[in-house]
Design an enzyme around this catalytic site. Sequence first.
Site, PDB file in Angstrom:
ATOM      1  CB  SER A 181      34.312  38.530  46.030  1.00 29.94           C
ATOM      2  OG  SER A 181      34.159  38.715  44.637  1.00 29.94           O
ATOM      3  CG  HIS A 225      32.815  42.930  46.677  1.00 35.02           C
ATOM      4  ND1 HIS A 225      33.045  44.254  46.994  1.00 35.02           N
ATOM      5  CD2 HIS A 225      33.545  42.684  45.554  1.00 35.02           C
ATOM      6  CE1 HIS A 225      33.889  44.780  46.120  1.00 35.02           C
ATOM      7  NE2 HIS A 225      34.196  43.858  45.230  1.00 35.02           N
ATOM      8  CG  ASP A 265      34.135  41.858  41.951  1.00 31.30           C
ATOM      9  OD1 ASP A 265      34.458  43.016  42.252  1.00 31.30           O
ATOM     10  OD2 ASP A 265      34.528  40.855  42.572  1.00 31.30           O
ATOM     11  CG  MET A 303      34.597  42.352  36.050  1.00 31.25           C
ATOM     12  SD  MET A 303      35.885  41.094  36.193  1.00 31.25           S
ATOM     13  CE  MET A 303      34.893  39.599  36.257  1.00 31.25           C
ATOM     14  CG  HIS A 305      34.606  46.695  42.317  1.00 32.41           C
ATOM     15  ND1 HIS A 305      35.639  45.777  42.357  1.00 32.41           N
ATOM     16  CD2 HIS A 305      35.110  47.801  41.706  1.00 32.41           C
ATOM     17  CE1 HIS A 305      36.719  46.307  41.803  1.00 32.41           C
ATOM     18  NE2 HIS A 305      36.417  47.524  41.391  1.00 32.41           N
ATOM     19  CG  MET A 359      36.300  46.055  38.402  1.00 34.43           C
ATOM     20  SD  MET A 359      37.180  44.498  38.651  1.00 34.43           S
ATOM     21  CE  MET A 359      35.818  43.468  39.218  1.00 34.43           C
ATOM     22  CG  MET A 400      41.259  47.125  42.925  1.00 31.41           C
ATOM     23  SD  MET A 400      40.022  45.885  43.412  1.00 31.41           S
ATOM     24  CE  MET A 400      40.646  44.424  42.552  1.00 31.41           C
ATOM     25  CG  ASP A 443      38.399  42.687  45.799  1.00 29.80           C
ATOM     26  OD1 ASP A 443      38.748  41.506  46.029  1.00 29.80           O
ATOM     27  OD2 ASP A 443      37.569  42.989  44.927  1.00 29.80           O
TER      28      ASP A 443
END
Length: 235
Positions: free
Chosen positions: A17, A41, A43, A45, A75, A77, A146, A184
Amino acid sequence: MARSLSLERGRPLLAPSLLAADPLCMAASIDRLGGEADALHVDVMDGRYVPNISYGPGLVRALRDRYAEAVLDVHLMVDEPERGIEAFAAAGADYLTVHVEATRHLHRLLGHIRELGCRPGVTLNPGTPVEWLRPVVHLVDLVLVMSVNPGFGGQTFLPEVLSKVRTLCQWRAVDGLSFLIEMDGGLGPANGADVVRTGCDILVAGSSVFGAADPLLALRDLRRTAQGGISHGRS
């Protein structure tokens, strides 16, 4: 065409990540992995779905330009992910994973992600029932479970989510599906084998890899210990 992850080599897949990498030396952090990561990966947000704000399509584009052959596992979010998926697809994402609760029209959204040339995925929070996925699981290439609450790195692994992986494995077998199961949150050498033994295909690891003095050795250690989950058979 989006790149894909393959289990043909019979080993667990690792997706470090980038949230845990040094943001001022992102490329150097990735290069220290020696090309041994199966995916990167990312993330994303938005400060709404989760409290923090992180990366956007610009980072995905930079990663695609520098690491042309890398599998980019993005990913999202974010609330209303349908508003941003076209930008991430254009930037070069391979997998685009959205949260069940983040959109009103999950079925439509997953179809649109595939139409954009990406591999659709869906994410389950620790408090989200796995049954919410049953109507759409045939539409996805990836289910991300998650094992911490989303939005912050460095949290402690929640073992109660393993029951969701068992259920997903049952659905996959009964329906003849081929989606990958990813986990994750709080993963490292201490629990990697248990997670793989339960049925997980991909481990996302942030702090345990990029927080180590030697990220490449940490990645290899995680792969070695996680491999034990396959060697001893999955339940």
